[in-house]
Enzyme design. Structure first.
Site, PDB file in Angstrom:
ATOM      1  N   GLU A 181       0.812  -1.221   0.000  1.00  0.00           N
ATOM      2  CA  GLU A 181       0.000   0.000   0.000  1.00  0.00           C
ATOM      3  C   GLU A 181       0.844   1.270   0.000  1.00  0.00           C
ATOM      4  O   GLU A 181       0.805   2.057   0.955  1.00  0.00           O
ATOM      5  CB  GLU A 181      -0.960   0.003   1.202  1.00  0.00           C
ATOM      6  CG  GLU A 181      -1.890  -1.194   1.232  1.00  0.00           C
ATOM      7  CD  GLU A 181      -3.024  -1.060   2.250  1.00  0.00           C
ATOM      8  OE1 GLU A 181      -3.090  -0.045   2.954  1.00  0.00           O
ATOM      9  OE2 GLU A 181      -3.853  -1.982   2.321  1.00  0.00           O
ATOM     10  N   GLU A 390      -4.784  -8.723   1.086  1.00  0.00           N
ATOM     11  CA  GLU A 390      -5.411  -8.407   2.382  1.00  0.00           C
ATOM     12  C   GLU A 390      -6.909  -8.237   2.187  1.00  0.00           C
ATOM     13  O   GLU A 390      -7.347  -7.603   1.229  1.00  0.00           O
ATOM     14  CB  GLU A 390      -4.891  -7.087   2.977  1.00  0.00           C
ATOM     15  CG  GLU A 390      -3.532  -7.159   3.588  1.00  0.00           C
ATOM     16  CD  GLU A 390      -3.085  -5.816   4.192  1.00  0.00           C
ATOM     17  OE1 GLU A 390      -3.939  -4.996   4.576  1.00  0.00           O
ATOM     18  OE2 GLU A 390      -1.866  -5.610   4.251  1.00  0.00           O
TER      19      GLU A 390
HETATM   20  C1  FCB Z   1      -4.140  -2.058   5.650  1.00  0.00           C
HETATM   21  C2  FCB Z   1      -2.727  -2.337   6.115  1.00  0.00           C
HETATM   22  C3  FCB Z   1      -2.632  -3.384   7.183  1.00  0.00           C
HETATM   23  C4  FCB Z   1      -3.766  -3.292   8.181  1.00  0.00           C
HETATM   24  C5  FCB Z   1      -5.101  -3.200   7.484  1.00  0.00           C
HETATM   25  C6  FCB Z   1      -6.277  -3.118   8.422  1.00  0.00           C
HETATM   26  O1  FCB Z   1      -4.209  -0.782   5.124  1.00  0.00           O
HETATM   27  O2  FCB Z   1      -1.937  -2.743   5.034  1.00  0.00           O
HETATM   28  O3  FCB Z   1      -1.381  -3.278   7.787  1.00  0.00           O
HETATM   29  O4  FCB Z   1      -3.537  -2.274   9.064  1.00  0.00           O
HETATM   30  O5  FCB Z   1      -5.113  -2.075   6.646  1.00  0.00           O
END
Ligand code: FCB
Length: 484
Positions: A181, A390
């Site tokens: 990110e 994620e």
């Molecule tokens: C993302 C991050 C991760 C975590 C999630 C909830 O933006 O990459 O580290 O904090 O959110």
């Protein structure tokens, strides 16, 4: 898309989605070094920007830090056993740059590398395939003091660190992702300042974005030289699934702006040959792109990669500014934390709206249709195999009198999103794996330990791990390969 009856998932019995996933699909969970490791000053590790930020009063809720976190550095064997019990086939974690190369320069620290060698070997012994992220936000503080991501030099430092890490671990880690990110690193770190290093300068945020891109490209080049030919290289982007609130030209223009500075600032140079003209025009009053982007940079950033990772939590609904007091109050909610400074340089006036009122403990709306649209769109636009690197949710978990943590809302969230992945696959997207955020409750950045994303509960006083209902449910999904 297929609509799941939420009532079947809203109780704690094990309900398995009636969808098929391709053979070899990676069933994973994800974590990040600063959020779980602790051992902040052990074995040669020096502070990262997150150590410094967390220790600055007022930056992290309750003054929480990652000093101890969930002590994964000392408990990784137990944690890998937990993963094996759940049947995970893959695990995405990040390497701590200041543990491997403390000042961001010079040789690697063997003790730091030894930790990751032992972690990876333990994963492999349990048949769990490692995915290593090189940068999940923990820049060595020394490099921040030298200028951080807004200076070009940092990109070269990152590539050097990437080569050191890959030289030590490349024989046993089959999948590498460069950045996690980078939007957050650039725009929350240097724009709104809600993340480390907490600077609030829109020009610096844009410079950081370019140097993160450049660091990615240089690192891809460095990794290709060091890694075996079979290794795969990826990047994890939180591409915003942007929807205009209405179909008016003004709202569509707002969406275009957010797509430009939220998404195409990465995907343009990584996959399409360069930065788009509209992005440069939107931000021309802040940076001189001709000076910032040197000849050859875009080609460097565009080095081919093998997999594209998406981190998805919710869709992003935007409109042009409305002079309506009622929306003005509620409408600044972009889900990225409170700050008087914008994380959307050049598009500070765009207004954000919640997609719906069904929200997680982060206040993030639950809408899995955005995941389908993201994956299908990425497949169409970039043609790369995809990973969901994620996806997950925080809820107010309660430990029951029996010590169990029943989290039906998280089960429902994950089920909806796994259905979405299956729907995207059915629509032709080549999705190769899903990494649930997160394996363990952990340090949730500016929210400290107040938000729990884990499928395994952690008692922060005793460090005891307790799989929640969602962990058992996910284990069952994996056992069945997601098949009905
Ligand atoms: C993302 C991050 C991760 C975590 C999630 C909830 O933006 O990459 O580290 O904090 O959110």
């Amino acid at each position: 898309m297929t609509v799941t009856d939420p009532t079947t998932a809203a109780h704690s019995s094990v309900a398995v989605p009636r969808v098929a996933f391709p053979p070899g699909f990676s069933w994973g969970a994800a974590t990040a070094a600063y959020q779980i490791e602790g051992a902040a000053a052990e074995d040669g590790r020096t502070p990262s920007i997150w150590d410094a930020f967390a220790k600055t009063p007022g930056k992290v809720l309750n003054g929480d830090t990652g000093d101890v976190a969930v002590d994964h550095y000392h408990r990784f064997r137990e944690d890998v056993r937990l993963m094996a019990d759940l049947g995970l086939t893959s695990y995405r974690f990040s390497l701590s740059w200041p543990r491997i190369q403390p000042t961001g320069r010079g040789p690697a620290v063997e003790r730091g590398l030894d930790f990751y060698r032992a972690l990876v070997d333990t994963l492999l012994e349990h048949g769990i395939s490692p995915v290593a992220t090189l940068y999940h936000w923990d820049l060595p503080q020394d490099l921040e003091e030298a200028g951080g991501w807004p200076i070009r030099e940092t990109a070269y430092r990152f590539a050097e660190y990437a080569a050191l890490a890959a030289g030590a671990l490349g024989d046993r880690v089959p999948v590498w992702t460069t950045l996690n990110e980078p939007w957050c690193s650039a725009f929350l770190g240097y724009g709104s300042g809600v993340h480390a290093p907490g600077r609030t300068n829109p020009a610096d945020a844009l410079k950081a974005a370019h140097h993160l891109n450049l660091g990615h490209g240089l690192a891809v080049g460095a990794l290709r030289e060091v890694l075996p030919a079979s290794a795969k290289i990826a990047v994890s982007l939180n591409l915003h699934l942007v929807r205009p609130l209405t179909d008016t030209p003004e709202d569509r223009e707002a969406a275009r702006r957010i797509e430009a500075v939220g998404n195409r600032v990465w995907t343009g140079p990584m996959f399409k040959g360069g930065y788009d003209e509209d992005l440069k025009a939107d931000t021309a009053h802040l940076v001189d792109w001709d000076e910032l982007v040197r000849p050859g940079d875009e080609a460097e950033i565009g080095r081919p990669i093998d997999l594209l990772g998406l981190n998805y939590y919710n869709p992003t609904v935007v409109s042009a500014p409305r002079d309506n007091a009622e929306t003005a109050e509620a409408a600044r909610n972009d889900g990225h934390g409170d700050s008087e400074f914008s994380c959307w340089p050049g598009s500070e006036d765009v207004v954000f709206h919640l997609a719906n009122d069904d929200v997680t403990a982060m206040g993030w709306p639950i809408d899995a249709s955005g995941l389908v649209d993201s994956l299908v769109g990425m497949h169409r636009d970039f043609g790369l195999p995809l990973l969901v690197t994620e996806n997950g949710a925080a809820f107010e978990d309660v430990v029951g009198p029996d010590g169990e943590v029943d989290d039906p809302e998280r089960v429902r969230y994950v089920e909806l999103h796994l259905q979405a992945v299956a729907d995207a696959i059915a629509a032709g997207a080549d999705v190769r794996g899903y990494y649930l955020w997160s394996l363990l409750d952990n340090f949730e950045w500016a929210y400290g330990y107040s938000k729990r994303f884990g499928i395994v509960h952690v008692d922060y006083d005793t460090q005891q791990r307790t799989p929640k209902t969602s962990a058992r449910w996910y284990a069952e999904v994996i056992r069945r390969g997601g098949l009905a």
